[in-house]
Design a protein around this motif. Structure first.
Motif, PDB file in Angstrom:
ATOM      1  N   GLU A 117      61.226  86.289  62.294  1.00  0.00           N
ATOM      2  CA  GLU A 117      60.969  84.740  62.121  1.00  0.00           C
ATOM      3  C   GLU A 117      62.348  83.878  62.794  1.00  0.00           C
ATOM      4  O   GLU A 117      63.407  84.393  62.718  1.00  0.00           O
ATOM      5  N   ASP A 118      61.881  83.060  63.445  1.00  0.00           N
ATOM      6  CA  ASP A 118      62.977  82.249  64.559  1.00  0.00           C
ATOM      7  C   ASP A 118      63.712  81.170  63.377  1.00  0.00           C
ATOM      8  O   ASP A 118      62.898  80.765  62.699  1.00  0.00           O
ATOM      9  N   PRO A 119      64.821  81.034  63.710  1.00  0.00           N
ATOM     10  CA  PRO A 119      65.375  80.102  63.074  1.00  0.00           C
ATOM     11  C   PRO A 119      64.800  78.754  62.955  1.00  0.00           C
ATOM     12  O   PRO A 119      64.559  78.275  64.099  1.00  0.00           O
ATOM     13  N   SER A 120      64.971  77.973  62.121  1.00  0.00           N
ATOM     14  CA  SER A 120      64.290  76.454  62.069  1.00  0.00           C
ATOM     15  C   SER A 120      65.179  75.474  62.383  1.00  0.00           C
ATOM     16  O   SER A 120      64.628  74.445  62.857  1.00  0.00           O
ATOM     17  N   THR A 121      66.493  75.690  62.036  1.00  0.00           N
ATOM     18  CA  THR A 121      67.463  74.676  62.403  1.00  0.00           C
ATOM     19  C   THR A 121      68.744  75.264  63.036  1.00  0.00           C
ATOM     20  O   THR A 121      69.074  76.673  62.744  1.00  0.00           O
ATOM     21  N   PRO A 122      69.422  74.397  63.752  1.00  0.00           N
ATOM     22  CA  PRO A 122      70.769  75.112  64.212  1.00  0.00           C
ATOM     23  C   PRO A 122      71.679  75.644  63.245  1.00  0.00           C
ATOM     24  O   PRO A 122      72.267  76.443  63.486  1.00  0.00           O
TER      25      PRO A 122
END
Length: 380
Positions: A117-122
């Motif tokens: 899963e891609d990170p949702s926030t910095p």
């Protein structure tokens, strides 16, 4: 007079997608070491430094053993487990009283979901990089390949394998930018990366050579790309290997309504892999880096600590030539036959040299695993 406490710490990082068997592997490793059969024949006991962690792992193991229940998943949790490998109270108890010797294993369990899963926030990108950076002290990293997924994609294994390695590559590339913002490479980093076939019991006809050949045939290019991505972390990338070592791992035999925890493959190798598999590799790499520098010093420090425990012995034959004059020392274990290492092990046991006996025993375990087609060990 206060006794000297000798501690040698090895670290292993285990990577794999969610459901690939990381928790089952860890629980089986620890739980099996608490069984009377293990304690009866082993020179050492394995204790969790965190009692609550150890109790939970043992509970998971007993749930598999007695109720056929698999451990729950632990999503997005990166956990460090520390185990002490100690002389059993009645093992090698004759002779003079020994120092409080100890070998420690630090096991890093990396969240599988972060490969999928891609990170949702910095902030999450930063957290993943910080978690990854916590693993850089590891000596060995194990990348799990899920035998269940290979079975599900029988005849088209490359579909699963390409997706898996692409996820590994993408994730490593992303965290490298965060971990090395100034491009300064690391001296300390896992330099031996092993591919492990988890749930190997699902593929009983596959030995470790077949497993290696499957990966090279189906995803050889992706393996090379992943090697390039990881090697970009390290100073002196020639002292780095990925896809040269392979191991079969089966935590138990899973049957309908029953889990046979007495049937394991490769699980007991996790300690020898962490403690001794990198040893000869580091010696050879240190010899090759004749210009010296920080990396050569780090490799010498690692290999030298192992030799320190072994040099104290009056070992048979050529094994007496162990020396700390690295990087010019000959490869001190792989050049000798299993029979000579067995003789050295027997000498260590007879002399009640606990750590030397354990380390030489680990080398014998690795040799046996190679012979039984459970392990492929690089000779480079």
């Amino acid at each position: 007079m206060k006794q000297l406490k000798v501690a040698r710490e090895q670290q292993v990082a285990v990577f794999g997608e969610s459901g690939s068997g990381k928790t089952v592997l860890l629980s089986s490793f620890y739980g099996a070491a608490q069984e009377p059969a293990f304690l009866k024949q082993s020179l050492f006991a394995i204790d969790a430094d965190d009692t609550a962690q150890g109790r939970k792992l043992h509970q998971f193991f007993l749930g598999m053993k007695n109720a056929g229940a698999t451990p729950p998943t632990n999503r997005f949790s990166a956990t460090k487990y520390v185990f002490s490998v100690k002389r059993r109270p009645r093992a090698m108890e004759k002779g003079k009283k020994a120092a409080a010797e100890e070998l420690r294993l630090v096991w890093h369990d990396y969240p599988g979901e972060w490969f999928e899963e891609d990170p949702s926030t910095p902030e999450e990108v930063t957290r993943r990089a910080e978690t990854f950076s916590a693993l850089v002290g590891s000596d060995v990293a194990v990348l799990l390949i899920d035998a269940q997924r290979l079975t599900d994609n029988s005849g088209e294994e490359e579909r699963y394998l390409k997706a898996l390695l692409t996820n590994y590559i993408s994730h490593v590339s992303r965290v490298r930018d965060e971990l090395l913002p100034d491009g300064q490479r690391l001296v300390r980093f896992p330099r031996v990366w092993i591919f492990g076939l988890s749930k190997a019991d699902l593929l009983p006809d596959v030995d470790v050579t077949t497993f290696r050949d499957l990966l090279v045939e189906k995803v050889g290019q992706e393996m090379s790309l992943l090697q390039e991505e990881l090697a970009a972390f390290v100073e002196e990338p020639e002292a780095f290997s990925l896809g040269e070592d392979f191991v079969l791992l089966s935590s138990a035999r899973f049957e309908p309504g029953r889990i046979d925890v007495g049937h394991q493959v490769g699980v007991r190798l996790m300690l020898p892999i962490a403690a001794m598999l990198p040893f000869s590799r580091y010696v050879r790499w240190a010899k090759a880096l004749r210009t010296g520098g920080k990396v050569a010093s780090e490799l010498v420090k690692y290999a030298g600590s192992a030799i320190t425990f072994l040099t104290a012995l009056k070992l048979p034959g050529k094994l007496k030539i162990f020396t700390l004059v690295l990087p010019f020392v000959a490869d001190p274990l792989l050049e000798f036959s299993t029979a000579k290492i067995q003789a050295a092990y027997d000498t260590a046991v007879a002399r009640h040299d606990f750590l030397a006996a354990v380390l030489l025993g680990f080398r014998l375990d690795l040799d046996r695993a190679v012979e039984e087609q459970v392990l492929v060990e690089s000779t480079k």
